[in-house]
Design a protein around this motif. Structure first.
Motif, PDB file in Angstrom:
ATOM      1  N   ALA A  26      -0.853  11.560  -5.452  1.00  0.00           N
ATOM      2  CA  ALA A  26      -1.537  11.385  -4.932  1.00  0.00           C
ATOM      3  C   ALA A  26      -2.568  12.144  -5.217  1.00  0.00           C
ATOM      4  CB  ALA A  26      -1.574  10.956  -3.221  1.00  0.00           C
ATOM      5  N   GLN A  27      -2.204  14.339  -5.237  1.00  0.00           N
ATOM      6  CA  GLN A  27      -2.673  15.122  -5.517  1.00  0.00           C
ATOM      7  C   GLN A  27      -2.859  14.780  -7.143  1.00  0.00           C
ATOM      8  OE1 GLN A  27      -0.020  17.875  -4.256  1.00  0.00           O
ATOM      9  NE2 GLN A  27      -0.373  17.588  -2.254  1.00  0.00           N
ATOM     10  N   TYR A  28      -2.318  14.057  -7.736  1.00  0.00           N
ATOM     11  CA  TYR A  28      -1.768  14.068  -9.659  1.00  0.00           C
ATOM     12  C   TYR A  28      -3.320  12.945  -9.455  1.00  0.00           C
ATOM     13  CZ  TYR A  28      -0.898  13.035 -14.457  1.00  0.00           C
ATOM     14  OH  TYR A  28      -0.527  13.269 -15.694  1.00  0.00           O
ATOM     15  N   LEU A  29      -3.062  12.376  -8.922  1.00  0.00           N
ATOM     16  CA  LEU A  29      -4.573  11.442  -9.273  1.00  0.00           C
ATOM     17  C   LEU A  29      -5.786  11.710  -9.060  1.00  0.00           C
ATOM     18  CD1 LEU A  29      -5.094   8.277 -10.169  1.00  0.00           C
ATOM     19  CD2 LEU A  29      -4.610   7.134  -8.129  1.00  0.00           C
ATOM     20  N   ASP A  78       0.675  -1.059   0.252  1.00  0.00           N
ATOM     21  CA  ASP A  78       0.023  -0.112  -0.074  1.00  0.00           C
ATOM     22  C   ASP A  78       0.771   1.267  -0.122  1.00  0.00           C
ATOM     23  OD1 ASP A  78      -2.326  -1.462  -0.576  1.00  0.00           O
ATOM     24  OD2 ASP A  78      -2.513  -1.209   1.869  1.00  0.00           O
ATOM     25  N   GLU A  79       2.156   1.251   0.771  1.00  0.00           N
ATOM     26  CA  GLU A  79       2.973   1.935   1.105  1.00  0.00           C
ATOM     27  C   GLU A  79       3.962   2.099  -0.724  1.00  0.00           C
ATOM     28  OE1 GLU A  79       3.748   1.897   5.385  1.00  0.00           O
ATOM     29  OE2 GLU A  79       5.023   1.379   4.534  1.00  0.00           O
ATOM     30  N   ILE A  80       4.117   1.512  -1.179  1.00  0.00           N
ATOM     31  CA  ILE A  80       4.332   1.536  -2.643  1.00  0.00           C
ATOM     32  C   ILE A  80       3.844   2.098  -3.484  1.00  0.00           C
ATOM     33  CG2 ILE A  80       5.826   0.117  -4.413  1.00  0.00           C
ATOM     34  CD1 ILE A  80       7.294  -1.783  -1.691  1.00  0.00           C
ATOM     35  N   SER A  92      -0.575   6.798  -4.141  1.00  0.00           N
ATOM     36  CA  SER A  92      -1.051   6.216  -2.760  1.00  0.00           C
ATOM     37  C   SER A  92      -0.597   7.761  -1.418  1.00  0.00           C
ATOM     38  CB  SER A  92      -0.589   5.204  -1.831  1.00  0.00           C
ATOM     39  OG  SER A  92       0.592   5.395  -2.023  1.00  0.00           O
ATOM     40  N   SER A  93       0.130   8.580  -2.078  1.00  0.00           N
ATOM     41  CA  SER A  93       0.653   9.698  -1.257  1.00  0.00           C
ATOM     42  C   SER A  93       1.508  10.686  -1.942  1.00  0.00           C
ATOM     43  CB  SER A  93       1.355   9.015   0.417  1.00  0.00           C
ATOM     44  OG  SER A  93       2.828   8.393  -0.244  1.00  0.00           O
ATOM     45  N   GLY A  94       1.709  11.705  -1.198  1.00  0.00           N
ATOM     46  CA  GLY A  94       2.353  13.390  -1.540  1.00  0.00           C
ATOM     47  C   GLY A  94       2.082  13.451  -2.969  1.00  0.00           C
TER      48      GLY A  94
END
Length: 123
Positions: free
Chosen positions: A92-95, A81-83, A87-89
């Protein structure tokens, strides 16, 4: 310790001859001699055969201690999930912006959706 010396030491400690190892492994005695004298570097599969013939675990060909070697403290690995991308950063904003943009498009041709996203410039 060099692997050739370790193999000879283990064989002699079990009172086995190179001929005995030849019978147990199917390897030629001249090949076993070349390995023990450091003229040939055996493949991993060959080391497995030699370890089985000497009745020792494979790691003992590389380690001469009595107890098992202690494993180093390895860094904590990331979970899947972290990879996962997005999922983050910033990803995540782009997605999130991509999903938002695509949700505004009608269910038509995929090229139309790409055009709408390009037009909006990810606002």
């Amino acid at each position: 310790m060099v692997i050739c010396d370790r193999l000879r030491e283990l064989r002699e400690s079990k009172n086995l001859s190179q001929g005995d190892i030849e019978k147990r492994t199917g390897l030629l005695r001249c090949y076993i001699s070349r390995v023990e004298n450091g003229h040939t570097v055996p493949a991993v599969e060959t080391l497995e055969k030699l370890a089985r013939a000497l009745e020792v675990p494979l790691y003992q060909l590389f380690y001469d201690g009595e107890k098992l070697p202690q494993l180093p403290n390895l860094l904590k690995r990331k979970t899947s999930d972290e990879i996962a991308w997005g999922s983050s950063g910033k990803n995540a904003q782009y997605l999130h912006k991509l999903r938002k943009c695509l949700s505004k498009t009608p269910d038509r041709d995929p090229q139309d959706s790409a055009w709408v996203c390009a037009k909006s410039r990810w606002r």
